[in-house]
Design an enzyme around this catalytic site. Structure first.
Site, PDB file in Angstrom:
ATOM      1  N   GLY A   1     -16.901 -13.879 -37.348  1.00  0.00           N
ATOM      2  CA  GLY A   1     -17.785 -14.997 -37.065  1.00  0.00           C
ATOM      3  C   GLY A   1     -18.695 -15.290 -38.250  1.00  0.00           C
ATOM      4  O   GLY A   1     -18.331 -15.100 -39.413  1.00  0.00           O
ATOM      5  N   SER A   2     -19.902 -15.714 -37.934  1.00  0.00           N
ATOM      6  CA  SER A   2     -20.805 -16.204 -38.977  1.00  0.00           C
ATOM      7  C   SER A   2     -21.305 -15.125 -39.927  1.00  0.00           C
ATOM      8  O   SER A   2     -21.916 -15.447 -40.952  1.00  0.00           O
ATOM      9  CB  SER A   2     -21.992 -16.915 -38.335  1.00  0.00           C
ATOM     10  OG  SER A   2     -21.563 -18.096 -37.686  1.00  0.00           O
ATOM     11  N   THR A   3     -21.088 -13.833 -39.610  1.00  0.00           N
ATOM     12  CA  THR A   3     -21.468 -12.801 -40.579  1.00  0.00           C
ATOM     13  C   THR A   3     -20.672 -12.958 -41.874  1.00  0.00           C
ATOM     14  O   THR A   3     -21.129 -12.558 -42.942  1.00  0.00           O
ATOM     15  CB  THR A   3     -21.275 -11.389 -40.014  1.00  0.00           C
ATOM     16  OG1 THR A   3     -19.899 -11.181 -39.694  1.00  0.00           O
ATOM     17  CG2 THR A   3     -22.116 -11.180 -38.761  1.00  0.00           C
ATOM     18  N   PHE A   4     -19.473 -13.576 -41.765  1.00  0.00           N
ATOM     19  CA  PHE A   4     -18.649 -13.760 -42.970  1.00  0.00           C
ATOM     20  C   PHE A   4     -19.233 -14.828 -43.887  1.00  0.00           C
ATOM     21  O   PHE A   4     -18.851 -14.913 -45.059  1.00  0.00           O
ATOM     22  CB  PHE A   4     -17.214 -14.119 -42.590  1.00  0.00           C
ATOM     23  CG  PHE A   4     -16.252 -14.064 -43.743  1.00  0.00           C
ATOM     24  CD1 PHE A   4     -15.712 -12.854 -44.165  1.00  0.00           C
ATOM     25  CD2 PHE A   4     -15.901 -15.215 -44.444  1.00  0.00           C
ATOM     26  CE1 PHE A   4     -14.845 -12.788 -45.250  1.00  0.00           C
ATOM     27  CE2 PHE A   4     -15.032 -15.163 -45.524  1.00  0.00           C
ATOM     28  CZ  PHE A   4     -14.507 -13.945 -45.926  1.00  0.00           C
ATOM     29  N   LYS A   5     -20.163 -15.621 -43.387  1.00  0.00           N
ATOM     30  CA  LYS A   5     -20.786 -16.644 -44.237  1.00  0.00           C
ATOM     31  C   LYS A   5     -21.493 -16.012 -45.427  1.00  0.00           C
ATOM     32  O   LYS A   5     -21.714 -16.679 -46.437  1.00  0.00           O
ATOM     33  CB  LYS A   5     -21.751 -17.489 -43.411  1.00  0.00           C
ATOM     34  CG  LYS A   5     -21.049 -18.391 -42.394  1.00  0.00           C
ATOM     35  CD  LYS A   5     -22.027 -19.070 -41.459  1.00  0.00           C
ATOM     36  CE  LYS A   5     -21.276 -19.889 -40.395  1.00  0.00           C
ATOM     37  NZ  LYS A   5     -22.180 -20.449 -39.363  1.00  0.00           N
TER      38      LYS A   5
END
Length: 486
Positions: free
Chosen positions: A216-220
């Protein structure tokens, strides 16, 4: 001597010579193959004929989390026991006669006293009549941090990993639901084994190392790192070229944010991370392209296994996406998948100014007498990003915790940087989301811990599941334990 007697004598001599030849052949040539034959049960008898060494947490003077119990069985004299079995199961694994996992398996030579490096000590014990005993394995696990992580996870399904960014030492590794390795050491082993393996919650699965999830957004964080490292943007406050409504390239599919009211159009990188704009980072990923994102992800450790020495599966960043797929990969969806260990490595590298240290679980191996057999040497895996990029990412992560989606991870008097993630999965993304939080805590100029938490909460309503509400409070408790602020 008559002729018949001579013949019998010669025949007997031939037999004696053949016997001697065969005995020497077995002892000198094929003895090792017999000794290591998996069907040779004497190897098992020997392993359990003397006290086994222990796995220890809390450093060289720490506490054993395994025991070697005298049972005086007909074939097996000693049996391994586990202290706080469910708490440490992802680390110790299980140990039953003829089968084991985790450190019980990988460190069997030291624990069982059969490692070649213990041969001299074993020989001296034999000469002095002292009973042979296995050596000890000193882990990097901090029992205070481990207990805090396990208690914070509670009855939730998921995993948590805490790493010392400065060294790569794994301070805690929790997978829930867990199991008690002691339950496999009984007359009902087969029944218990079958029950554990047929449980749909998979309690024997080490989710911290052996399960991958869409991050999810942790990969941003990785996408932002790519933008800085490639020169696409230079500052967290740079305004992005992002429309209010972003359509995935080559499709009619509109990429949505958590709320249509979010002000993500033309947002800065910092603000877009603070409120977790999918449109900003999805478009950024498509603009950067798969090749650049892949190169950066691999510098953080993606697409490679990690031996701690317990091997983690490889996290995945795809190599064959279409432009619309790359946009989704850049926000941790589509075909991007990561272990909790991997995302802890991302947070750890950012916290330590871009330096990614090799994660490790075993600090020392020692003989029964306390002599050090081996001592881990810290190893830098990669310079994942430049110090300048890492400092920009730290600034952005601190902003997420102070002003954005990660407020539940705030610790008074401590600088905390973090990133939330709420990852969709399942057919047409209809499965309940996974809640993520990755973070680090900074005390003064020191950064003693980086954490990754993922929660699969089947009991919660889908609209209640978010990294900020479920995973961030768990990470907070782990960080507090690591820095002594419980």
């Amino acid at each position: 001597m008559n002729k018949p007697i001579r013949r019998v004598a010669v025949f007997c001599m031939v037999l004696v010579f053949a016997l001697l030849l065969r005995a020497n052949w077995i002892q000198a040539v094929v003895a090792d193959s017999y000794a290591t034959n998996p069907h040779n049960e004497r190897n098992l008898y020997d392993q359990y004929a003397h006290p086994r060494g222990n796995i220890i947490v809390g450093g060289p003077g720490g506490q054993p989390i395994t025991t070697s119990n005298f049972v005086n069985g007909y074939r097996y004299k000693y049996q391994t026991g586990f202290t706080d079995g469910p708490l440490y199961a992802p680390i110790t694994g299980y140990s039953v006669i003829g089968d084991s996992s985790g450190l019980e398996n990988l460190e069997n030579g030291i624990l069982g006293g059969t490692d070649d490096r213990l041969a001299l000590g074993n020989a001296m014990d034999a000469l002095t009549g002292k009973q042979q005993q296995g050596g000890n394995v000193i882990t990097t696990i901090n029992p205070t941090v481990q207990k805090a992580a396990f208690q914070a996870m509670g009855d939730k399904k998921g995993a948590a990993v805490a790493i010392d960014p400065r060294t790569g030492a794994i301070l805690a590794m929790v997978s829930t639901p867990s199991y008690d390795p002691n339950s496999l050491i009984s007359d009902t082993t087969s029944k218990t084994w079958n029950a554990l393996n047929s449980d749909p919650n998979q309690p024997m699965l080490n989710r911290a190392l052996r399960e991958t999830y869409p991050p999810g957004s942790t990969f941003k964080l990785v996408t932002a790192a790519t933008a800085f490292e490639t020169g696409k943007y230079n500052s967290p406050d740079d305004q992005t070229d992002t429309p209010d409504v972003y359509t995935l390239p080559g499709t009619n599919t509109v990429l949505r944010n958590d709320s249509d009211s979010e002000a993500c159009g033309q947002a800065t990188l910092k603000y877009a991370l603070e409120i977790s704009c999918n449109t900003v980072y999805g478009k950024l990923g498509a603009d950067l392209g798969e090749e650049k994102l892949l190169a950066q992800a691999q510098k953080f450790g993606f697409n490679n296994t990690v031996d701690t020495p317990i091997r983690s599966v490889a996290s995945n960043f795809p190599t064959d996406s279409t432009p619309d797929g790359t946009a989704q990969d850049a926000i941790g969806q589509h075909n991007t998948a990561a272990t909790p260990l991997q995302m802890a490595m991302v947070a750890s590298a950012i916290a330590d100014n871009g330096k990614l240290m090799q994660p490790y679980l075993v600090d020392e191996e020692r003989s029964a007498s306390g002599t050090t057999v081996s001592k881990h040497t810290e190893k830098e895996m990669d310079q994942a990003v430049s110090p300048a990029t890492a400092q920009k990412l730290q600034q952005m992560m601190v902003d997420v915790v102070q002003n954005g989606t990660g407020k539940n991870a705030q610790i008074p008097g401590v600088e905390v940087g973090g990133k939330t993630g709420t990852a969709q999965h399942g057919v047409d993304n209809k499965g309940k989301p996974f809640a993520w939080f990755v973070s680090y805590a900074k005390v003064g100029n020191d950064i003693p811990v980086a954490v990754a938490v993922v929660v699969e909460d089947g009991a919660a309503q889908s609209d209640e599941i978010s990294g900020g509400s479920l995973a961030a409070p768990i990470a907070k408790q782990i960080m507090q334990a690591a820095i002594g602020k419980q």
